[in-house]
Design a protein around this motif. Structure first.
Motif: not given
Lengths: 640, 356
Positions: B39-40, B45-46, B48-50, B52-53, B59
């Motif tokens: 999850r973290d 996870a990283r 998924m962070e990517l 977002k931005t 996308k």
């Protein structure tokens, strides 16, 4: 005693026809077992075992009498005619009742020596000939006829001869060269200068026969057995003569032996008889013995005709008269051992043969008595300990003072348990403890490479007291070395003191005995057997009800301080648990590891509950929670 | 598609198959799972962070790429997990299989001392004939040890050279035989004898004589004596009892032989031999080729012994026997040296005496 076959056959010609094995069997059946047969000097000699009561059998003639009686064959007659007695040539005075009869003769010796045949005979019997006819002839007579005689150098005797008690402190150098100080109880032969022989035991150095002896004074007497035995014992001087006189010589043989000796010296050494005479007379003959027929039956094991008893006893030389249901028996002069009716009943049975005794189980006259409780208890404890892997030991009852002091309790002084005449210092005290002996046995086993030692002993220990040492059976137990490590499920560890406490508990002891450290990794305890719980009293033990409902088991893993007492903790837990339902509470695992908080350890406590109903989970949970609370009150924590 | 992803993630994707294969157990797999799809902080996870931005137009493609990679990882992990679980199950199955040829743990074995075993056995043998056991002290009086047994004052056994005396109590000595138990028992039962109709007992125990220790002598040894007193008891009962007992002890074909002998406390006395139990009387080292072995001494109780205890020999008679336990044990076990019985080596004790 050695018996030469040829010399035996000279006394009982019928024995010549027997094979050696037959002769040995016959002698054994008469009570004279043969310990061995040897060939010496071209002769066959038998080593015959003669019991202490049969002094009469300690000669070829004596043995021949037995064989003749058994074979019902005649003995050879004693050959020489009697010597004619005359006036005494040397005055002989009998001054003690221990010597009632003294036959003697005075001879001048001529030329000649001991015949080769006699020398060989003596050598065959392991009696070395001295090549002095007077000495060898006396020796020859002793072995053939059993009557000890002695020859003095007559020219070395001063004045009259007396047979008297010694004066305390008188000295005599005996033939073995030893200077002896005499006691008032010793019977001596003396001349006017002092003692010249210990009567019935050994002659003196001062009057002994040598190659230069020209005249001999012969002695053939009868001495009281008790007196001779006591003197021989007092001086530790056990001779062929003292053995025979001590067991009772034949008084009627005294004059005959003297005559035989005279004849031998006349024939071997050209001796001239200067005179022969006897002082005193035969000791009084004991009263005849009445032997009831019932006794003959009881001893034989079955009823026998009375005539058989008469016949057997007459064959043994007894004079027998019959009265209704009784034999009246006068034993012969050579049988001092026949004194009571039982002795004579035994003789009848002996001649008949013990092999004829019937074999009958004795009738039971009542119910058998039970075995004593303490005896059963010791057996039960021994078996219990053997089942638990312990070895039973048997060690000596006496130990060294140091070994005793190592463990004996205070107030039990060794002086009261000390032997007067021990084999050595290390065996001098009757032990007040078993632990020293067990320690020695354990150490010995360890030295021999044993890994683990488990030993016990059940034996008396001794406590000093005013009446002498009191004894009590004691259990001693040692355990040491390395426990386990010999299979993959039981890792090795040293035996600990606590293991012995567990053992004591296993024996059902209410109070734990003090466990003693006996050495490196070796522990022991001891206690009176009487302190152990009794066993074996009941054949069937008392029934104790048990539940048929399932039991419930719960484990509590507790983190406790290293200093926590198990006993305190379990007592606290027990106190809050239902007594009738809690079946067991014990620590089944101890875990110590650096991963645990410092100063603590983990105990896995197992609780088992059972009742006369099915237990419900909630109530058990409640009990476990109470137990935990009790443990927590002592600082324990439930392990995460 | 790779150009949509950061370099480190591309590297992680490339390393994943190797890392997955290197997972040797489920714990390692769990850690790998955390690193990739946790999850973290995981690679997934990283990514998924990517997302977002990321610019709007990228996308869609980026999302598809990330999902594809994540799915790839998850499938890989799942397959490996199944493999590892299967392997573990196999190992567990192996572990549960018990090799019956492994040595089982055996409880430690102890043993009764052979001398005690033999004495116990003798008691067992005589018990059915109604014998019980009597015992007495080892420190005895001269009266019990000698006088009551018709042993005369000048008997050799009375000499201090043969017997141990107590220093502080010169009238006390270590018993030289178990016969004082006979005297004590007769003295005790004499008053009730008529009511009870006789007595029969064995007296096993330790005795002391002043013998130096060597392969056949010991200053302490054991005896078992037997005594029976009743009305009309004769030699036939002695023979019958001994025949029964010695057959029970040595075997049903054992023969016994009585020979005349002398002991001060019996009249008549006898030695009792048994046909050699080791060679069945054919002749061997133990019986010295004779076929017979001397086993005990016995006889009818001397009337003086009964009289001493206050028992009328005209009404009562009986017999007694005595045997040396060590001697018999040595013979039966063929033990060459008497001292072994007192050394208590566990190896000797184990060899000699398991439990019956």
């Amino acid at each position: 005693m050695w018996i030469e076959r040829k010399a035996l056959a000279a006394e009982i010609p019928a024995a010549a026809a027997l094979e050696t094995r037959q002769l040995c069997e016959l002698l054994a059946a008469l009570g004279f077992p043969v310990d061995g047969v040897a060939a010496r000097e071209g002769a066959e000699v038998l080593d015959v075992d003669i019991t202490a009561n049969r002094g009469d059998a300690m000669s070829h003639r004596g043995m021949a009498r037995e064989v003749a009686a058994k074979l019902q064959q005649p003995l050879a007659p004693l050959a020489p005619p009697p010597v004619t007695e005359g006036a005494p040539r040397v005055q002989v005075r009998l001054e003690s009742p221990a010597c009632p009869l003294y036959a003697t003769a005075l001879l001048s010796l001529g030329e000649g020596t001991t015949p080769l045949e006699t020398q060989a005979f003596l050598r065959a019997l392991e009696a070395s000939p001295k090549h002095l006819p007077a000495v060898d002839a006396s020796n020859d007579l002793l072995h053939r006829y059993g009557h000890p005689t002695h020859a003095f150098d007559a020219d070395r005797i001063r004045g009259a001869v007396s047979i008297r008690q010694a004066k305390a402190g008188e000295a005599l150098v005996t033939l073995d060269g030893v200077a002896r100080t005499l006691a008032a109880e010793d019977l001596v032969i003396a001349d006017e200068a002092g003692p010249i022989a210990l009567a019935g035991v050994m002659g003196g150095e001062g009057t002994k026969v040598t190659e230069s002896t020209r005249r001999v004074l012969l002695e053939s007497a009868w001495f009281e057995p008790k007196s001779v035995k006591a003197t021989a014992r007092r001086h530790s001087l056990h001779t062929d003569a003292s053995h025979r006189f001590g067991r009772g010589a034949d008084p009627a043989m005294a004059a005959v032996a003297r005559d035989l000796l005279v004849h031998r010296l006349q024939s071997w050494a050209g001796a001239t008889l200067e005179g022969a005479w006897t002082v005193g007379g035969l000791p009084p003959v004991p009263a005849p013995v009445s032997v009831p027929e019932t006794l003959l039956t009881r001893v034989a094991g079955e009823a026998r005709p009375l005539a058989e008893g008469v016949e057997a006893l007459r064959r043994l030389g007894c004079a027998v008269e019959t009265q209704p249901g009784t034999l009246v028996v006068q034993p012969p002069s050579w049988r001092h051992d026949l004194a009571i009716p039982e002795d004579l009943a035994e003789e009848v049975l002996r001649l008949r043969g013990y092999e004829h005794i019937p074999s009958v189980l004795p009738p039971l006259e009542g119910p058998p008595l039970p075995l004593a409780a303490e005896y059963l208890q010791r057996q039960a404890v021994a078996r219990r300990l053997a089942h638990l892997g312990f070895h039973q030991t048997v060690t000596y009852g006496f130990i060294s003072p140091d070994a005793d002091a190592a463990f004996a309790v205070a107030g039990n002084p060794a002086e009261g348990r000390t032997l007067l005449n021990p084999l050595g210092q290390e065996y001098s005290v009757m032990r007040g403890t078993l632990l020293s002996s067990l320690r020695s046995a354990a150490e010995q086993n360890l030295r021999q490479g044993a890994r683990e030692i488990r030993l016990f002993e059940l034996a008396p220990t001794y406590t000093s007291g005013p009446q002498g040492p009191a004894e009590q059976f004691t259990l001693g137990l040692v355990w040491g070395g390395t426990l386990g490590g010999e299979d993959y499920l039981n890792p090795a560890r040293p035996v600990r003191e606590a293991d012995l406490s567990g053992m004591a508990r296993d024996l059902g002891l209410a109070r734990l005995p003090e466990v003693r450290a006996l050495g490196e990794g070796l522990f022991g305890f001891e206690l009176p057997v009487a302190d152990l719980p009794q066993a074996g009293a009941r054949i069937i033990p008392t029934f104790r009800a048990f539940s048929r409902f399932p039991s419930v088991e719960r484990d509590l893993s507790l983190l406790v301080d290293l200093g926590q007492s198990h006993e305190t903790l379990t007592a606290a837990m027990r106190a809050v648990l239902p007594a009738g339902i809690l079946q067991d509470l014990r620590c089944v695992d101890v875990f110590r590891h650096k991963s645990l908080p410092e100063g603590s350890q983990a105990w896995l406590m197992r609780l088992r509950f059972q009742a006369d109903r099915t237990l419900v989970g909630d109530e058990v949970d409640g009990w476990v929670a109470s137990a935990l609370a009790a443990a927590e009150a002592l600082g324990a924590k439930l392990r995460a | 598609m790779d150009h949509l992803l950061p370099t480190e993630i591309i590297e992680a994707g490339r390393a994943f198959p190797e890392a997955l294969a290197a997972c040797g157990d489920l714990d390692a797999l769990l850690r790998l799972k955390g690193a990739y799809v946790g999850r973290d902080g995981s690679h997934a996870a990283r990514l998924m962070e990517l997302l977002k931005t990321a610019p709007k137009e990228q996308k869609r493609d980026l999302g598809a790429a990330i999902n594809g990679l994540k799915q790839q990882w998850e499938e890989g992990l799942k397959v490996r997990q199944a493999e590892l679980e299967a392997a573990k199950k196999h190992l567990n199955a192996l572990a549960d299989r018990w090799d019956p040829s492994l040595p089982p743990p055996v409880p430690a074995r102890g043993a009764l001392h052979p001398l005690n075993r033999l004495m116990d056995r003798l008691v067992e043998v005589f018990r059915p004939l109604g014998f019980h056991v009597e015992e007495g002290p080892e420190v005895e009086t001269e009266a019990h040890n000698f006088d009551g047994l018709n042993i005369p004052e000048d008997h050799p056994a009375k000499a201090s050279s043969d017997t141990f005396y107590l220093a502080a109590h010169p009238a006390l000595l270590l018993r030289t035989h178990t016969s004082p138990v006979q005297v004590r028992t007769l003295l005790r039962v004499a008053p009730q004898l008529a009511a009870g109709g006789g007595i029969r007992f064995l007296a096993p125990g330790r005795v002391y004589r002043k013998d130096e220790i060597d392969p056949t002598h010991s200053p302490m040894f054991h005896q078992v004596e037997g005594m029976l007193v009743g009305r009309g008891i004769g030699m036939q009962h002695l023979k019958g009892t001994l025949e029964y007992a010695l057959r029970a002890l040595f075997g049903p074909h054992t023969e016994i032989r009585l020979r005349p002998s002398y002991f001060p406390f019996v009249e008549p006395g006898c030695e009792v031999d048994v046909s050699c139990p080791l060679c069945e009387a054919k002749g061997c080292r133990v019986c010295k080729g004779s076929g017979w072995v001397e086993i005990l001494g016995a006889g009818l109780i001397h009337p003086n012994v009964l009289r001493y205890a206050g028992i009328d020999p005209a009404e009562w008679s009986g017999w007694a026997f005595g045997m040396g336990v060590e001697r018999m044990a040595m013979m039966l076990s063929q033990t060459p040296d008497l001292r072994l019985f007192f050394e208590n080596d566990q190896r000797f004790l184990n060899t000699m005496g398991g439990l019956d």
